[in-house]
Design an enzyme around this catalytic site. Sequence first.
Site, PDB file in Angstrom:
ATOM      1  N   SER A 104       0.819  -1.208   0.000  1.00  0.00           N
ATOM      2  CA  SER A 104       0.000   0.000   0.000  1.00  0.00           C
ATOM      3  C   SER A 104       0.854   1.259   0.000  1.00  0.00           C
ATOM      4  O   SER A 104       1.637   1.488  -0.910  1.00  0.00           O
ATOM      5  CB  SER A 104      -0.949  -0.053   1.200  1.00  0.00           C
ATOM      6  OG  SER A 104      -1.931   0.937   1.125  1.00  0.00           O
ATOM      7  N   ASP A 248      -1.041   1.111  -3.928  1.00  0.00           N
ATOM      8  CA  ASP A 248      -1.943   0.110  -4.512  1.00  0.00           C
ATOM      9  C   ASP A 248      -3.281   0.715  -4.914  1.00  0.00           C
ATOM     10  O   ASP A 248      -4.187   0.002  -5.327  1.00  0.00           O
ATOM     11  CB  ASP A 248      -2.144  -1.074  -3.569  1.00  0.00           C
ATOM     12  CG  ASP A 248      -2.951  -0.725  -2.326  1.00  0.00           C
ATOM     13  OD1 ASP A 248      -2.984   0.472  -1.959  1.00  0.00           O
ATOM     14  OD2 ASP A 248      -3.533  -1.636  -1.710  1.00  0.00           O
ATOM     15  N   ASP A 250      -5.831   2.053  -3.349  1.00  0.00           N
ATOM     16  CA  ASP A 250      -7.106   1.899  -2.650  1.00  0.00           C
ATOM     17  C   ASP A 250      -7.463   3.170  -1.883  1.00  0.00           C
ATOM     18  O   ASP A 250      -8.503   3.254  -1.249  1.00  0.00           O
ATOM     19  CB  ASP A 250      -7.113   0.678  -1.727  1.00  0.00           C
ATOM     20  CG  ASP A 250      -6.097   0.745  -0.599  1.00  0.00           C
ATOM     21  OD1 ASP A 250      -5.276   1.693  -0.572  1.00  0.00           O
ATOM     22  OD2 ASP A 250      -6.100  -0.156   0.266  1.00  0.00           O
TER      23      ASP A 250
END
Length: 452
Positions: A104, A248, A250
Amino acid sequence: MGRLFGTDGVRGVANSDLTAELALGLSVAAAHVLAEAGTFEGHRPTAVVGRDPRASGEFLEAAVVAGLASAGVDVLRVGVLPTPAVAYLTGVLGADLGVMLSASHNAMPDNGVKFFARGGHKLADELEDRIESIYEQHRTGEPWERPTGAGVGRVRSYKEGFDRYVAHLMGVLPNRLDGLKVVLDEAHGAAARVSPEAFARAGAEVVTIGAEPDGLNINDGCGSTHLDLLKAAVVEHGADLGIAHDGDADRCLAVDAHGNEVDGDQILAVLALAMREAGTLRGNTVVGTVMSNLGFKIAMEGEGIQLVQTGVGDRYVLESMKEHGYALGGEQSGHVIILDHATTGDGTLTGLMLAARLAATGRTLADLAGVMTRLPQVLVNVPDVDKSRVATCAELGVAVNEAERELGATGRVLLRPSGTEPLVRVMVEAADIEHARSVAGRLADVVKSTLG
């Protein structure tokens, strides 16, 4: 062995904490838990595997694929795609599980393994515990039955994943973005191709930064954790807004035309009003966390919208949304979940929806985000204390009550033990930043003296 799974998968320094052996073993265990749960006569279990561009993702992906195939799972390798794309493809392709290799927003040396269950949903604690248990059994020498011959899994690339995911994003967008100029900071991460393509197909004029991943530069001074480059680029190019993702993708944070940050709470506020107008804000409710800014809560109450708050972590936001049927939730950090269109936080989808609101209303992002006023928020970490006594220490409780009375209705105190370190986080909100700092400093001293 301590618990391997954290708040978002298994994460650590690649090739040190997170080794190829660990990735392979976890994948075998996950296959036993997630694939065998759906086994029936004639069914070949399938997994979708994707990754972000980190160099370590190359060998970790190979280990995960090997583990899954050795357990009899067919593997669809989708390559470098955002986490929400892997979740979406896991669901739409009817796969038994999905695996994403990413850490992430963490720095490049780290990496992680995230699993999705059938439908593209994050795992409940019970499933993670079962995976850990089976992994530990295999690690300590208990044999597992290995398929042979035609029983081993087959591996192939699924190159259609990129277009299928972008088409999904286009299909749920309420209106086009023609006339908008957008700067996208891709953090040299997993959305470096997807996000610019999606915004361009939607009609926006796109300027990209941080979109040249080389495996080593992910999150390096850019993306949602480093907004200075995006702020400068938005002003330089005269853009209507800027969108920042993490490694990533998100997460989504934004920048208005003046170069001011628009955080996850403000984005949620804008989208909540848009969804209520469209009749899609189920229960007239938005879900946040205990770290949501008090200004967000005040703004939603003023608009007649209920705010439900959960523990910190998008997984807890998602659990509440699914349990009660809510459609919108997220965190101040930019994890925004639009449950009608995604099973997890989706930074590209969030950015598109935010831009669509600008295009539909003709209003600026600063104007739209002005629905809420962020109250100053001060966070102090107090290390080397007995965090287990936060809720039971009477002297500390008295100090918190006194601080809350002092702050009144326009302030808030939150003491939160760290989930990973021996420290307590003291968060104070107030109408005035100096007042917040003063109260936070006093409480931090009490935490140190009573729990040290």
